[in-house]
Design a protein around this motif. Structure first.
Motif, PDB file in Angstrom:
ATOM      1  N   ARG A  53       0.836  -1.200   0.000  1.00 30.18           N
ATOM      2  CA  ARG A  53       0.000   0.000   0.000  1.00 30.18           C
ATOM      3  C   ARG A  53       0.875   1.257   0.000  1.00 30.18           C
ATOM      4  N   LEU A  54       1.941   1.249   0.794  1.00 30.42           N
ATOM      5  CA  LEU A  54       2.850   2.392   0.823  1.00 30.42           C
ATOM      6  C   LEU A  54       3.533   2.571  -0.527  1.00 30.42           C
ATOM      7  N   ALA A  55       3.901   1.467  -1.168  1.00 28.96           N
ATOM      8  CA  ALA A  55       4.572   1.546  -2.461  1.00 28.96           C
ATOM      9  C   ALA A  55       3.671   2.165  -3.523  1.00 28.96           C
ATOM     10  N   ARG A  56       2.359   1.997  -3.353  1.00 31.90           N
ATOM     11  CA  ARG A  56       1.400   2.567  -4.315  1.00 31.90           C
ATOM     12  C   ARG A  56       1.045   4.009  -3.983  1.00 31.90           C
ATOM     13  N   GLY A  57       1.586   4.517  -2.887  1.00 30.97           N
ATOM     14  CA  GLY A  57       1.345   5.904  -2.529  1.00 30.97           C
ATOM     15  C   GLY A  57      -0.047   6.178  -2.001  1.00 30.97           C
ATOM     16  N   LEU A  58      -0.720   5.165  -1.440  1.00 27.79           N
ATOM     17  CA  LEU A  58      -2.076   5.342  -0.939  1.00 27.79           C
ATOM     18  C   LEU A  58      -2.055   5.886   0.487  1.00 27.79           C
ATOM     19  N   GLU A  59      -3.008   6.708   0.820  1.00 32.47           N
ATOM     20  CA  GLU A  59      -3.076   7.279   2.167  1.00 32.47           C
ATOM     21  C   GLU A  59      -3.230   6.168   3.192  1.00 32.47           C
ATOM     22  N   THR A  60      -2.299   6.156   4.143  1.00 29.37           N
ATOM     23  CA  THR A  60      -2.282   5.096   5.157  1.00 29.37           C
ATOM     24  C   THR A  60      -1.865   5.732   6.474  1.00 29.37           C
ATOM     25  N   ILE A  61      -2.843   6.178   7.254  1.00 30.68           N
ATOM     26  CA  ILE A  61      -2.592   6.912   8.491  1.00 30.68           C
ATOM     27  C   ILE A  61      -2.683   5.965   9.683  1.00 30.68           C
ATOM     28  N   ARG A  62      -1.747   6.110  10.603  1.00 31.20           N
ATOM     29  CA  ARG A  62      -1.711   5.308  11.842  1.00 31.20           C
ATOM     30  C   ARG A  62      -1.866   3.814  11.575  1.00 31.20           C
ATOM     31  N   PRO A  63      -1.007   3.222  10.743  1.00 30.56           N
ATOM     32  CA  PRO A  63      -1.120   1.783  10.488  1.00 30.56           C
ATOM     33  C   PRO A  63      -0.823   0.986  11.751  1.00 30.56           C
TER      34      PRO A  63
ATOM     35  N   HIS B 296      -5.564 -14.569  14.972  1.00 28.98           N
ATOM     36  CA  HIS B 296      -5.546 -14.068  13.600  1.00 28.98           C
ATOM     37  C   HIS B 296      -5.064 -12.623  13.630  1.00 28.98           C
ATOM     38  N   THR B 297      -4.401 -12.193  12.556  1.00 28.18           N
ATOM     39  CA  THR B 297      -3.879 -10.833  12.472  1.00 28.18           C
ATOM     40  C   THR B 297      -4.342 -10.178  11.181  1.00 28.18           C
ATOM     41  N   VAL B 298      -4.731  -8.916  11.272  1.00 33.90           N
ATOM     42  CA  VAL B 298      -5.109  -8.132  10.096  1.00 33.90           C
ATOM     43  C   VAL B 298      -4.385  -6.791  10.166  1.00 33.90           C
ATOM     44  N   LEU B 299      -4.334  -6.115   9.039  1.00 32.84           N
ATOM     45  CA  LEU B 299      -3.781  -4.769   8.973  1.00 32.84           C
ATOM     46  C   LEU B 299      -4.911  -3.759   9.108  1.00 32.84           C
ATOM     47  N   THR B 300      -4.716  -2.750   9.929  1.00 31.72           N
ATOM     48  CA  THR B 300      -5.705  -1.683  10.055  1.00 31.72           C
ATOM     49  C   THR B 300      -5.001  -0.332   9.966  1.00 31.72           C
TER      50      THR B 300
END
Length: 249
Positions: free
Chosen positions: A141-151, A167-171
């Motif tokens: 997601r970072l490589a695509r330049g998408l807004e990603t706040i407080r990962p 289980h683990t997910v990205l938020t």
């Protein structure tokens, strides 16, 4: 004649695949997901314990993330291998004591791989690799330049008849909303109201159902190149399996 030769080639490939160690395949696939920019080693461990949840021979992946080492197997997911922050070089130089904390039978081990420590990887997803896949989802997601706040990683645990399962997910936050990427949903982004991010258990129950009894948010600090460091204190309760904690699959 050509058809007969092709039959025997296909038969040989099928027999080789049948005899392959699925845990070794999982470890190699997970290593490939992390990529050559992440320090990692595929290990072959011999288990001398008479009673153990692990087989006599186990292939696992040890990798670096957030300044500590992690231990992954396709059998039960990812757990912290390092026991303390600030000891990365020492941990890399002496894996033995850390491996024996996971199972005291892990007294003999060796690295397995090609000249560069890596082997050819068969197609497919590594099993129980949601922790690793969530990290990779953030990197992409970072490589695509998408807004990603407080990962952050959201780890949650459900009480099932067979025992606790993690289980683990990205938020993260984007456009004023909370978002979740679950590796099991192949990159789909699910959106929630931003305040729900502040209540990990409530958010986890929306994702995993009412059986979820515990959830924890692990904030990530992200430099321009790659994500490097968990928020301070996250090793106080490692996310993993074995003798110390639960599996994150």
């Amino acid at each position: 004649m050509r058809a007969l030769l092709r039959f025997f080639v296909l038969l040989a490939v099928a027999l080789a695949a049948r005899g392959a160690d699925p845990l070794l395949a999982d470890a190699r696939r997970a290593q490939a997901l992390l990529g050559p920019g992440v320090w990692s080693r595929v290990l072959r461990l011999e288990n001398e314990s008479r009673v153990s949840v692990y087989p006599r021979v186990l292939h696992a992946l040890v990798f670096e993330f957030a300044g500590v080492l992690w231990f992954y197997t396709g059998r039960d997911g990812t757990q912290s291998l390092s026991l303390h922050l600030g000891r990365l070089d020492e941990d890399k130089a002496d894996l033995g004591p850390l491996l024996r904390e996971i199972d005291p039978g892990f007294r003999r081990f060796r690295e397995t791989g090609g000249e560069d420590g890596r082997d050819a990887v068969a197609p497919g997803r590594p099993r129980n690799a949601c922790f690793i896949e969530s990290l990779v989802a953030l990197r992409e997601r970072l490589a695509r330049g998408l807004e990603t706040i407080r990962p952050a990683l959201l780890a949650y645990y459900a009480d099932l008849p067979s025992g606790p399962r993690g289980h683990t997910v990205l938020t993260f936050e984007s456009d004023g909303r909370a978002a979740v990427i679950d590796p099991e949903r192949r990159g789909e982004v699910r959106w929630f109201a931003a305040p729900q991010r502040e209540e990990p258990l409530a958010l986890a129950r929306q994702l995993g159902g009412l059986r979820v009894g515990r959830a924890r948010l692990f904030p990530l600090t992200v430099p321009s190149s790659w994500l490097r460091v968990f928020a301070a204190g996250d090793l106080a309760e490692p996310v993993g399996a074995g003798r110390r904690s639960l599996s994150v699959r």
